[in-house]
Design an enzyme around this catalytic site. Sequence first.
Site, PDB file in Angstrom:
ATOM      1  N   CYS A  98       0.863  -1.187   0.000  1.00 33.35           N
ATOM      2  CA  CYS A  98       0.000   0.000   0.000  1.00 33.35           C
ATOM      3  C   CYS A  98       0.898   1.235   0.000  1.00 33.35           C
ATOM      4  O   CYS A  98       1.809   1.338   0.812  1.00 33.35           O
ATOM      5  CB  CYS A  98      -0.880  -0.021   1.247  1.00 33.35           C
ATOM      6  SG  CYS A  98      -1.733   1.533   1.562  1.00 33.35           S
ATOM      7  N   CYS A 102      -3.403   7.550  -1.453  1.00 34.31           N
ATOM      8  CA  CYS A 102      -4.746   7.675  -2.030  1.00 34.31           C
ATOM      9  C   CYS A 102      -5.768   8.128  -0.992  1.00 34.31           C
ATOM     10  O   CYS A 102      -6.790   8.711  -1.352  1.00 34.31           O
ATOM     11  CB  CYS A 102      -5.210   6.344  -2.614  1.00 34.31           C
ATOM     12  SG  CYS A 102      -3.899   5.213  -2.998  1.00 34.31           S
ATOM     13  N   THR A 189      -3.737   4.977   7.884  1.00 34.17           N
ATOM     14  CA  THR A 189      -2.803   4.556   6.843  1.00 34.17           C
ATOM     15  C   THR A 189      -1.833   5.681   6.495  1.00 34.17           C
ATOM     16  O   THR A 189      -2.267   6.788   6.156  1.00 34.17           O
ATOM     17  CB  THR A 189      -3.601   4.139   5.588  1.00 34.17           C
ATOM     18  OG1 THR A 189      -4.407   3.009   5.930  1.00 34.17           O
ATOM     19  CG2 THR A 189      -2.705   3.796   4.427  1.00 34.17           C
ATOM     20  N   GLU A 255      -0.052   1.337   9.592  1.00 33.87           N
ATOM     21  CA  GLU A 255      -1.151   2.068  10.232  1.00 33.87           C
ATOM     22  C   GLU A 255      -0.818   2.483  11.669  1.00 33.87           C
ATOM     23  O   GLU A 255       0.057   1.892  12.303  1.00 33.87           O
ATOM     24  CB  GLU A 255      -2.422   1.209  10.227  1.00 33.87           C
ATOM     25  CG  GLU A 255      -3.210   1.286   8.924  1.00 33.87           C
ATOM     26  CD  GLU A 255      -2.587   0.586   7.734  1.00 33.87           C
ATOM     27  OE1 GLU A 255      -1.678  -0.234   7.939  1.00 33.87           O
ATOM     28  OE2 GLU A 255      -2.982   0.869   6.589  1.00 33.87           O
ATOM     29  N   HIS A 290     -12.810   6.080  -2.170  1.00 36.62           N
ATOM     30  CA  HIS A 290     -11.759   5.138  -1.758  1.00 36.62           C
ATOM     31  C   HIS A 290     -12.079   3.712  -2.209  1.00 36.62           C
ATOM     32  O   HIS A 290     -11.172   2.962  -2.583  1.00 36.62           O
ATOM     33  CB  HIS A 290     -11.533   5.205  -0.243  1.00 36.62           C
ATOM     34  CG  HIS A 290     -10.165   4.710   0.130  1.00 36.62           C
ATOM     35  ND1 HIS A 290      -9.005   5.266  -0.371  1.00 36.62           N
ATOM     36  CD2 HIS A 290      -9.754   3.679   0.910  1.00 36.62           C
ATOM     37  CE1 HIS A 290      -7.959   4.600   0.101  1.00 36.62           C
ATOM     38  NE2 HIS A 290      -8.385   3.631   0.874  1.00 36.62           N
ATOM     39  N   TYR A 294      -9.968   0.191  -5.101  1.00 30.11           N
ATOM     40  CA  TYR A 294      -9.481  -1.130  -4.717  1.00 30.11           C
ATOM     41  C   TYR A 294      -9.305  -2.107  -5.884  1.00 30.11           C
ATOM     42  O   TYR A 294      -8.546  -3.057  -5.779  1.00 30.11           O
ATOM     43  CB  TYR A 294     -10.374  -1.703  -3.602  1.00 30.11           C
ATOM     44  CG  TYR A 294      -9.846  -1.333  -2.226  1.00 30.11           C
ATOM     45  CD1 TYR A 294      -9.496  -0.026  -1.927  1.00 30.11           C
ATOM     46  CD2 TYR A 294      -9.666  -2.294  -1.239  1.00 30.11           C
ATOM     47  CE1 TYR A 294      -8.993   0.311  -0.676  1.00 30.11           C
ATOM     48  CE2 TYR A 294      -9.164  -1.964   0.007  1.00 30.11           C
ATOM     49  CZ  TYR A 294      -8.827  -0.666   0.285  1.00 30.11           C
ATOM     50  OH  TYR A 294      -8.320  -0.342   1.519  1.00 30.11           O
ATOM     51  N   CYS A 297      -5.440  -0.787  -6.929  1.00 31.67           N
ATOM     52  CA  CYS A 297      -4.270  -1.192  -6.134  1.00 31.67           C
ATOM     53  C   CYS A 297      -4.281  -2.684  -5.846  1.00 31.67           C
ATOM     54  O   CYS A 297      -3.235  -3.334  -5.919  1.00 31.67           O
ATOM     55  CB  CYS A 297      -4.138  -0.350  -4.867  1.00 31.67           C
ATOM     56  SG  CYS A 297      -5.269  -0.776  -3.531  1.00 31.67           S
ATOM     57  N   GLU A 441      -6.562  -6.327   5.648  1.00 29.85           N
ATOM     58  CA  GLU A 441      -6.696  -5.021   4.988  1.00 29.85           C
ATOM     59  C   GLU A 441      -7.686  -5.114   3.821  1.00 29.85           C
ATOM     60  O   GLU A 441      -8.487  -4.207   3.590  1.00 29.85           O
ATOM     61  CB  GLU A 441      -5.320  -4.530   4.517  1.00 29.85           C
ATOM     62  CG  GLU A 441      -5.219  -3.022   4.393  1.00 29.85           C
ATOM     63  CD  GLU A 441      -5.792  -2.468   3.107  1.00 29.85           C
ATOM     64  OE1 GLU A 441      -6.229  -1.314   3.105  1.00 29.85           O
ATOM     65  OE2 GLU A 441      -5.795  -3.194   2.094  1.00 29.85           O
TER      66      GLU A 441
HETATM   67 FE1  SF4 Z   1      -3.439   1.728   0.074  1.00 34.45          FE
HETATM   68 FE2  SF4 Z   1      -4.906   0.847  -1.948  1.00 34.45          FE
HETATM   69 FE3  SF4 Z   1      -5.991   2.447  -0.071  1.00 34.45          FE
HETATM   70 FE4  SF4 Z   1      -4.189   3.391  -1.850  1.00 34.45          FE
HETATM   71  S1  SF4 Z   1      -6.258   2.602  -2.293  1.00 34.45           S
HETATM   72  S2  SF4 Z   1      -4.255   3.796   0.319  1.00 34.45           S
HETATM   73  S3  SF4 Z   1      -2.817   1.653  -2.077  1.00 34.45           S
HETATM   74  S4  SF4 Z   1      -5.195   0.359   0.208  1.00 34.45           S
HETATM   75 FE    FE Z   2      -6.505   0.765   2.372  1.00 33.54          FE
END
Ligand code: SF4
Ligand code: FE
Length: 483
Positions: A98, A102, A189, A255, A290, A294, A297, A441
Amino acid sequence: MKTRDQYIESLKELKSIIYFEGEKIESVVNHPLIQPHINSAAMTYEVANDPMYEDLATATSHLTGKKISRFTHIHQNTEDLIKKVKLLRLIAQKTASCFQRCVGFDALNAVYSTTYDMDQKLGTDYHERLKKYLEYVQENDLMVAGAMTDPKGDRSLSPSKQADPDLYVHVVEKNDKGIIVRGAKAHMTGMVNSHEMLIMPTAAMKEDDQAYAVSCAIPIDAPGVIHFFGRQTNDKRKFDEMDQGNAKFGIVGGECLTVLEDVFVPWDKVFMCGEYKFSGTLVERFATLHRQNYGGCKAGVSDVVTGAATAMAEYNGVSRASHIKDKIVEMMHLTESLYCCSIACSAEGCKLPSGASYPNALLGNVVKQNVTRNIYEIDRICHDIAGGFIATLPSEKDFNHPELGKYIKKYFVGKADYSVEDRYRMARLIENMTGGTALVESMHGAGSPQAQRVMLLRMGNLPHKVELAQRLAGIETNQDEKK
Ligand code: SF4
Ligand code: FE
């Protein structure tokens, strides 16, 4: 824009208070527990400065017309939304971890559009303040931690009904200079290696919870801010190289729990203060933005998991078996399904009144719900292919031991064409990417699965589906009855 090295240098100037196991971490830079997360976040700076990725990783500021990192951009069209997903997949392919940035990116976009709506309705000036703050973030290419999740205490009680009023972040004082906030934000995060945090309420609020409807920006080293860096599965391995599996970039976002002990925030950094009717909108927009990510990433990380499973099958001498090929195809199918959904939710995005583009919320929730399942399945197949030794390997110290190492090297050998160290390293990478912290996660990041199911029920337009069926079955529809 900052370079990778300038970002890391800038972290050295912060005077943050961070604890781990009861001890203060003096500097996050070069600290073995945190450096991998810094390296991962630094990749967001590295790609922005690489001409090869300019189109994806940079954007033109709608405020200043200058070239900026995409991570500080407000989406102007659906193309921006699609580029975001592609950018996240790209960086995840490079880090298998991660890269954290973001969350603040999504927070800026959510607060941007919500403050606009608030000002239109209430005649406030939050949006202008946010625009000034955004310009500061863009000019300095800052990393902002999005700070939404409160500790929440008894989940059946609203913020103001909790036994301890601090279980949700709230305003304890207002004066002519600004506000004072108290409480904590959990699972933060990338917080300890960010420059700023953008506080948002964690849920829709009612009138009694007015003091909890607060959004504001705070430097991560502001007086009164204390961070407790969280543990991860096998985190003590960060003191060894091979045993980590992904020594350079670690896993998930590093985190922490961030405590706000009466922190002062000047008015120009306050973007919501008591307008409880808008807290639900802000939460929903942030969640959708957000959840959209997903399939980017996590698809990128799954590309690496699929590659690792394929490599391991080869090291184990089973790559030609038809069932192995079939399982790898299944991993690819699951990965691309995640990606398709993120692209679809971006392509089906719309413009909000502020002019910012926003992904399709229904599909955004589907993205995240799929991640809570497909990642487990992808990782399950990877475990199946790789074999049980990924969970029982002796340590790096035994592997490299001058006298004992010969036993490990002898009995962990695979196909003769490959070195035993390569097989060992790949096993550790798989263990790292598919182990406890990473899986959890995928389940709870961007909201626990039930939160998406609530949204699906709310946004799925079930009455319309009933009507479709009634019409085809020759039954008077609910709609007809109303007429
Ligand atoms: Fe992390 Fe994915 Fe969230 Fe970006 S979108 S902060 S890479 S978990
Ligand atoms: Fe995340």
